[in-house]
Structure formats: structure tokens, C-alpha cells
Design an enzyme around this catalytic site. Structure first.
Site, PDB file in Angstrom:
ATOM      1  CG  ASN A  85      -2.354   0.587   0.705  1.00  0.00           C
ATOM      2  OD1 ASN A  85      -2.413   1.702   0.203  1.00  0.00           O
ATOM      3  ND2 ASN A  85      -3.426  -0.170   0.901  1.00  0.00           N
ATOM      4  NE  ARG A  86      -2.314   4.680  -3.444  1.00  0.00           N
ATOM      5  CZ  ARG A  86      -3.035   3.597  -3.741  1.00  0.00           C
ATOM      6  NH1 ARG A  86      -3.446   2.782  -2.783  1.00  0.00           N
ATOM      7  NH2 ARG A  86      -3.341   3.334  -5.004  1.00  0.00           N
ATOM      8  CG  HIS A 111       1.575  -2.158  -3.833  1.00  0.00           C
ATOM      9  ND1 HIS A 111       0.978  -2.325  -2.602  1.00  0.00           N
ATOM     10  CD2 HIS A 111       0.549  -2.124  -4.736  1.00  0.00           C
ATOM     11  CE1 HIS A 111      -0.333  -2.407  -2.747  1.00  0.00           C
ATOM     12  NE2 HIS A 111      -0.625  -2.273  -4.029  1.00  0.00           N
ATOM     13  CG  HIS A 182      -2.176  -6.398  -5.372  1.00  0.00           C
ATOM     14  ND1 HIS A 182      -3.292  -6.317  -6.173  1.00  0.00           N
ATOM     15  CD2 HIS A 182      -1.952  -5.142  -4.934  1.00  0.00           C
ATOM     16  CE1 HIS A 182      -3.714  -5.076  -6.228  1.00  0.00           C
ATOM     17  NE2 HIS A 182      -2.921  -4.321  -5.476  1.00  0.00           N
ATOM     18  CB  SER A 183      -4.757 -12.794  -5.856  1.00  0.00           C
ATOM     19  OG  SER A 183      -3.625 -13.632  -5.920  1.00  0.00           O
ATOM     20  CE1 TYR A 184      -6.497  -5.665 -10.141  1.00  0.00           C
ATOM     21  CE2 TYR A 184      -4.488  -6.670  -9.267  1.00  0.00           C
ATOM     22  CZ  TYR A 184      -5.191  -5.552  -9.693  1.00  0.00           C
ATOM     23  OH  TYR A 184      -4.582  -4.319  -9.681  1.00  0.00           O
ATOM     24  CG  ASP A 249      -7.892   1.639  -4.165  1.00  0.00           C
ATOM     25  OD1 ASP A 249      -7.473   0.790  -3.346  1.00  0.00           O
ATOM     26  OD2 ASP A 249      -7.181   2.136  -5.059  1.00  0.00           O
ATOM     27  CD  GLN A 286      -6.623  -0.167   0.240  1.00  0.00           C
ATOM     28  OE1 GLN A 286      -6.345  -0.019   1.427  1.00  0.00           O
ATOM     29  NE2 GLN A 286      -6.878   0.859  -0.556  1.00  0.00           N
ATOM     30  CD  GLU A 314      -4.476  -4.613  -2.378  1.00  0.00           C
ATOM     31  OE1 GLU A 314      -3.433  -3.988  -2.103  1.00  0.00           O
ATOM     32  OE2 GLU A 314      -5.403  -4.121  -3.063  1.00  0.00           O
TER      33      GLU A 314
END
Length: 350
Positions: A85-86, A111, A182-184, A249, A286, A314
């Protein structure tokens, strides 16, 4: 479904431009479920689970070959770190020392930076059953982070139809650590994910500014579009969302507090009957609805990845925790061991 023996198979997935070999490990449990994980980025490239009829389908976004991953992608299936993340403005102060990181997401660090763990080749060691241990040692100063960090991620496909991710890390200097996958996901395999029904075990979330940095507040989800405490379609409140591109998000504050392995989310897909439960020891998750996918990427089986064609969960500490002391700490010190477990359990409903 025919009972088989849990196993791991290794094949080549190609090589980097400098000749570094990349391997692909296929994990298969006794029930026929399978996952494929590349040593590049410790990326989950495929995950095949049954629908209500028992038919297996691949439920994660990704590519057929290494070359497509090397061209760049939005962290499909990747293990991300040193800090997921940020981090606001790519800066933080630790024990009086200011550390400067790359700003690779607008004004912020995202990330792990320009070449985070998602772009490293990990060492792999098959374990008993359907399990592989991935190792990576991040040198002192890599991407601006202090300390040499030794990371281990063990991925296990259990006979209870769970994909279990166990993370550990140790350091020789104080450093922030916040690892995730970070799987979609798309439980239908393809198409829009907005009809998936989502439940999040979170009464609170952390509001953020226009650059997705938390404001520092922790707010109730009740009576807002953020509320997934009871199951509802992911897209059901999009008309009330203000962010652009539209979608979720957001970091959710899990009711468990990250103290023990506990339910964070349950997602079901009506057409296939597939259900995924996410359990974690992390205090946050997330929830991201692939807002920035725009049809420019074509993945496995020639599927074009359009906006909202997947969702991410996440599991993590909160964004920008290193700059927000009221949030749970992400600082790891020498002599301590970072530990984190996330389990994705797969079920079906009639």
C-alpha cells in the site's frame, strides 16, 4: 471428485533478460484444486477451484507467460513489499532518521517502490504436500528501506480447499514491514465482478484523501456506501461513491483487530455458486474493485480485463501506518519476527 495425492510440480516459466531462470510451481491438493506460483514476484498465476457442479475454473487474473508480466501489470497475483500500500510522499522518519523512497504512485510510494518484491526472483523450496516455501533477502537500502530483511512466504494448498499464505520476516535494523498478496479475483472466471456478493467483517474504515492516503480518522461504515457488514452486491452502492474512477479502493479496519486468525471477508458469486472466505491475522484489508483496469490488458485465455472485472482483498496493516502513530505499528526491530497468516477458503453454495 476423484481423490488424488497432494503434490508439487516444477516447470520452467522462462528467464529474465539477464538470463535469470524463472520457475513455475504447480500445487495440487487431494481434491483436484490447483494453484500455480512463479518464482518471479512469488506471483500466483492461476488458481483453479470448483463451482457448484464440481467444474474447476481459474478465478485469478494473470498472464500465460513471463514476458507479459515483465511488460508491466497492476500487481496481478504478486507478493508485495517491503511495505504494501501507500506511504505519503515517499518519506518517513524512524528513530530520528528520515528515509526517502520512490514516489511511484502520484506523490506517494506504493507497494515497495520501483522494483519491489513483486519484481524479484524468489528462491523456492517444495515442502511436504502441496506447499512451497519462497525466500527473498532484501539488502539494506533497497528501494530506500533500512536493514537487511529476510522474508519467507510459504504457500500451501490444503486438503480443506484452502490456499494458506504464511509470512515471516527478520531484520538486522529497524524497518517497516507490511507484506500482502495482490491477487485479483473473479469467482465466475471472467466478466464483471460487480454482482459478486461481499461481506466484510469490519465496522470501521479509514477515510482517505484524493491520493488515497488516510486522513488519520477511523469512521463507522454504518449508513454509508462503505457498509458491507451484511452481504450485498459489490456494485450496489457505486452511484453513491464520489471517487474517480468509481469503485472501492479503501482500507477496512477488521473487527478482529489482527490478534488471531479470524474471518475478514466472505464473497459469493451467484452464477457459479463459488464462495471464498478470507481469514487473516492482519488488522486491515484493502478492498479494491479493479477501478484502473481499462481493457488495455489481455490475459489468460485471451480474456480482456476491463474495469471492475475483478476485486482484491489485500490483507494488511493500514496504509501510511509508518507516518500515523495512532495506527497499528509496522516497525520490525532486530530480534523480532514478523508473522502474518492469510487463508483463502473455497466453498460452494446451491
Amino acid at each position: 471428485m476423484t481423490q488424488m495425492q497432494a503434490q508439487v510440480q516444477k516447470t520452467s516459466f522462462g528467464a529474465l533478460p539477464d538470463g535469470t531462470a524463472v520457475d513455475l510451481y504447480t500445487l495440487a491438493n487431494a481434491n483436484g484444486l490447483s494453484a500455480k506460483v512463479a518464482t518471479y514476484g512469488a506471483i500466483i498465476t492461476e488458481l483453479h477451484v470448483p463451482d457448484r457442479q464440481g467444474a474447476l475454473g481459474d478465478i485469478v487474473l494473470g498472464f500465460d507467460n513471463l514476458g507479459q508480466y515483465l511488460k508491466g501489470h497492476p500487481f496481478f497475483g504478486a507478493t508485495v513489499g517491503r511495505v504494501a500500500n501507500r506511504i505519503a510522499k515517499g518519506r518517513f522518519t524512524l528513530d530520528g532518521q528520515t528515509c526517502a523512497l520512490a514516489t511511484n504512485n502520484g506523490p506517494n510510494h506504493l507497494h515497495g517502490g520501483l522494483k519491489g518484491f513483486d519484481k524479484k526472483v524468489w528462491q523456492a523450496e517444495p515442502q511436504t504436500g502441496a506447499a512451497v516455501k519462497f525466500n527473498y533477502t532484501s539488502p539494506d537500502g533497497e528501494e530506500g528501506y533500512p536493514g537487511t530483511l529476510a522474508v519467507v512466504v510459504t504457500m500451501t494448498l490444503t486438503d480443506a480447499n484452502e490456499l494458506r499464505l504464511d509470512y515471516t520476516a527478520t531484520t538486522d535494523k529497524p524497518t517497516p514491514v507490511n507484506l500482502t498478496n495482490h491477487s485479483y479475483f473473479n469467482l465466475a472466471g471472467e466478466g464483471s465482478a460487480l454482482e459478486h456478493e461481499m461481506m466484510l467483517a469490519a465496522d470501521y474504515y479509514t477515510p482517505s484523501d484524493s491520493t488515497l492516503i488516510p486522513t488519520g480518522e477511523i469512521k463507522l461504515v454504518k449508513d454509508t456506501p462503505m457498509d458491507f457488514t451484511t452481504p450485498r452486491p459489490i456494485g450496489s452502492s457505486f452511484a453513491q461513491l464520489q471517487n474517480k474512477p468509481v469503485g472501492y479502493d479503501h482500507n477496512y479496519v477488521l473487527n478482529s483487530g489482527g490478534k488471531d486468525l479470524a474471518l475478514a471477508a466472505r464473497v459469493s458469486e451467484p452464477r457459479s455458486g463459488r464462495v471464498m472466505e478470507v481469514h487473516t491475522t492482519q488488522p486491515g484489508v484493502q478492498f479494491y474493485t479493479a477501478n484502473f483496469l481499462n481493457g488495455s490488458l489481455t490475459g489468460k485465455r485471451g480474456v480482456v480485463y476491463g474495469q471492475h472485472s475483478a476485486f482484491c482483498l489485500e490483507t494488511q496493516h493500514f496504509p501510511d501506518s509508518v507516518n500515523q502513530p495512532q495506527f497499528p505499528s509496522v516497525i520490525l526491530r532486530p530480534g523480532q519476527t514478523y508473522r502474518h497468516t492469510t487463508v483463502h477458503k473455497f466453498l460452494t453454495r446451491s
